[in-house]
Design an enzyme around this catalytic site. Structure first.
Site, mmCIF file in Angstrom:
data_model
loop_
_atom_site.group_PDB
_atom_site.id
_atom_site.type_symbol
_atom_site.label_atom_id
_atom_site.label_comp_id
_atom_site.label_asym_id
_atom_site.label_seq_id
_atom_site.Cartn_x
_atom_site.Cartn_y
_atom_site.Cartn_z
ATOM 1 N N SER A 78 0.767 -1.226 -0.010
ATOM 2 C CA SER A 78 0.185 -0.088 -0.155
ATOM 3 C C SER A 78 0.755 1.382 0.045
ATOM 4 O O SER A 78 0.304 2.322 -0.151
ATOM 5 C CB SER A 78 -0.947 -0.023 1.202
ATOM 6 O OG SER A 78 -0.394 0.236 2.383
ATOM 7 N N LYS A 89 -6.408 4.816 8.061
ATOM 8 C CA LYS A 89 -5.132 5.594 7.591
ATOM 9 C C LYS A 89 -5.263 7.094 7.675
ATOM 10 O O LYS A 89 -4.197 7.674 7.966
ATOM 11 C CB LYS A 89 -4.669 5.165 6.225
ATOM 12 C CG LYS A 89 -4.044 3.614 6.176
ATOM 13 C CD LYS A 89 -3.644 3.149 4.928
ATOM 14 C CE LYS A 89 -2.915 1.753 5.145
ATOM 15 N NZ LYS A 89 -2.208 1.228 3.775
#
Length: 331
Positions: free
Chosen positions: A223, A268
């Site tokens: 990611s 996140k």
């Protein structure tokens, strides 16, 4: 007795994983391009903390916002061990770094070459000949004494043999070379195919000038690809894309520079906000209603952050957005 039960609850693993907001980490200390340009602001990767649930972490996740509970089969592949899962995550990170370097250097107009070293074992299929002989993380670099220029050639060589034939594999494990003989067998799911029963990825080294080092330690998964590529490109070029801002983000990157979705976008966003990020780059997924970008926007509104959420589909889009960004006023 009660004390024993409480302590035991800390170590008794439940059949779940718990994820929670991780950290937003500056990339300049992690990525180093020889004689690279400095930046006024910073690019940051964002992470999710993921771990096997015990009684306490499970109960905490039930009541805390932005902590998620996942059954084992949503995290681990069929009959995949935790060691294999960790190896898979590290290899995905390795692939992400290679793609990021490739995209950044080509964008900067610099040549990119590869040196093939073998294949990494990512998973061993239960009931197949490799079980008990190979394990996740092994690097196979010779078959029957021969080296191959790619994993495709390795697979092609094996596929020409018959069920019951034996092959000799030379591999590296714990810095030691080993050789093992393995028989070939038909796959239950597809009897037309034979093999030893491993999932694999290429082990290759990217060759670029100037040299670049990307130190990720034990961070796994793909990611951080987008943010890696931006940091590398920024160090390669004289114009500072950060413009003095703290820029976080997430998203996979492929060799063509396409940005892909990731898991845990909500967590996140929380991590980036806590770290003081002013801009967050989120995978747009070509504008789908269930995109990472839309989930990021929803979370940003929910936590009332001032951080600007920016949708991106490609590396080039991210670069163009940052190039048009006005420089941050100092003071």
């Amino acid at each position: 007795m009660l004390v024993c039960i409480l302590i035991g609850g800390m170590y008794y693993a439940l059949p779940y994983y718990v994820s929670k907001p991780g950290m937003a980490k500056e990339l300049e200390p992690i990525i180093s391009v020889d004689n690279g340009y400095k930046e006024e602001g910073s690019f940051m990767l964002t992470t999710v903390r993921m771990g096997r649930a015990n009684i306490y972490s499970y109960l905490e996740a039930k009541i805390r916002k932005y902590e998620e509970i996942y059954p084992l089969d949503m995290i681990l592949s069929y009959k995949e061990t935790e060691d294999e899962y960790n190896a898979r995550q590290l290899q995905m990170m390795a692939g992400s770094k290679l793609n990021a370097i490739n995209v950044a250097y080509r964008k900067a107009g610099l040549p990119v070459n590869y040196k093939y070293k073998g294949i990494y074992v990512v998973q061993v299929v239960p009931g197949m000949p490799a079980e008990g002989k190979l394990q996740a993380g092994d690097r196979i670099f010779k078959v029957d004494g021969h080296s191959f220029p790619s994993s495709e050639k390795f697979i092609e060589y094996v596929s020409k043999k018959q069920a019951g034939d034996k092959i000799s594999l030379t591999y590296l494990r714990n810095k030691k070379n080993n050789t093992v003989t393995v028989s070939l067998k038909r796959f239950k799911e597809d009897p037309t195919k034979i093999g030893i029963g491993i999932s694999l990825v290429d082990d290759k080294v990217i060759i670029v000038k100037p040299k670049v080092k990307v130190k990720t330690d034990e961070i796994g998964g793909p990611s951080a690809g987008l943010m890696f590529s931006l940091e590398i490109y920024n160090q390669l070029t004289s114009k500072d894309l950060t413009k003095g801002y703290q820029i976080a983000g997430t998203g996979t990157i492929d060799e063509k520079g396409l940005v892909g979705p990731i898991g845990g976008i909500e967590q996140k966003i929380v991590a980036a906000d806590r770290a003081g990020a002013e801009i967050f780059l989120a995978p747009n997924e070509n504008g789908t209603k269930t995109s990472n970008y839309r989930d990021a926007l929803k979370t940003a509104r929910d936590i009332k952050t001032k951080m600007k959420i920016v949708p991106v589909d490609t590396f080039d889009e991210a670069v163009k957005y940052l190039e048009k960004l006005p420089a941050k006023e100092k003071g």
